[in-house]
Design an enzyme around this catalytic site. Structure first.
Site: not given
Ligand code: A2P
Length: 277
Positions: A51, A76, A109, A169, A196-197, A239, A245
């Protein structure tokens, strides 16, 4: 939510939600996001050598003032490291960047280098795994695991060493629950961590999810994360925005069995894209 833990197959406890840092740029963004995550209560941080942000994550951890033993840090081994010697080398690089003398969870990884998806690296993975077992026995790593592994990849490690990973993971979200590898891991006490949840944001505008979220007076993101927990997987939301967050930690509710079944049926995004982190 904050003090809820899963127990890994070696008895180590792991906070049920982790702060994901994939795609958070190194430097101020990774630093501020991680620092904020720790300030608002995350005790589990997930990063990786590739990363490129371990240095910034490490500085945030250091500056947070939270004692190291109260934090759970995952990193990782790079996808392209498939031998015994270099595993020690890259492990040391991660320790240095993260400014710590042990790692809570260290993962291979991917089963192959991203540039050669699908290549058979069984021998190389076994070599790396043997090095990780040594680091584990030496107390430098509290638990070892894998990422993006399929059944045959895990079986290869176990057949050669007798040591099961504590974690796999994988890319996991509503509509992409990868039943074959998930069922295999859960049947063998290998915890599934969901990266990526939120499907990197793809799920957030789905009307059906908005409807279910309204019913619970929660956001779509919170429904997606709670879904992972209901499935006994460990979500790693990422996020860079403070309010998101902290909102991503607000998961103290239950989704009914009926709604879980509906969510199970909703999307089958399961893309043809290779597993990617
Ligand atoms: P950002 O970093 O601008 O807040 P994942 O966890 O599946 O990888 O998804 C990450 C993406 O989802 C990022 O684009 C993040 O944007 C956005 N994201 C994370 N948490 C939220 C939230 N609670 N509401 C809206 N978008 C979110």
């Amino acid at each position: 939510m904050l003090d809820e833990l899963y127990e890994l197959n070696n008895g180590v406890k792991i906070p049920k939600i982790g702060f994901g840092t994939w795609q958070i740029p190194a430097g101020d963004t990774a630093y501020q996001s991680t620092l904020y995550a720790i300030k608002c209560g995350y005790r589990h941080i997930d990063t990786a050598y590739v990363y490129g942000n371990e240095e910034s994550v490490g500085k945030a951890i250091q500056d947070s003032g939270v004692p190291r033993e109260e934090l759970f840090i995952t990193t990782k081994l790079p996808d392209y490291v498939k031998n015994y010697e270099d595993t020690f080398l890259y492990f040391e690089k991660s320790l240095t960047a993260l400014k710590t003398d042990y790692i809570d969870l260290y993962l291979i990884h991917a089963p192959w280098p991203w540039k050669e998806v699908g290549k058979d690296c069984t021998e190389g993975n076994i070599e790396a795994w043997k090095a990780m077992i040594e680091l584990y026995k030496a107390g430098k790593i509290k638990a070892i695991g894998v990422s993006n592994f399929h059944v045959k990849d895990i079986q290869g490690l176990v057949d050669a060493t007798g040591v099961w990973p504590a974690v796999n993971q994988i890319r996991y979200f509503i509509g992409n629950t990868q039943p074959e590898i998930t069922n295999f891991c859960q049947a063998h006490q290998v915890l599934i961590e969901a990266y990526s949840p939120l499907a990197t944001g793809e799920l957030l505008e789905k009307e059906e999810l908005k409807r279910i979220a309204n019913k619970y007076q929660k956001t779509v993101a919170q429904i997606c994360l709670r879904y992972c927990l209901e499935k006994n997987t460990l979500p790693l939301p990422k996020s860079t925005h403070a309010e998101r967050i902290s909102a991503n930690l607000d998961l103290n509710f239950k989704i009914t069995e009926e709604d879980m079944m509906q969510l199970d049926d909703l999307y089958h995004i399961a893309s043809t894209r290779p597993l990617r982190d």
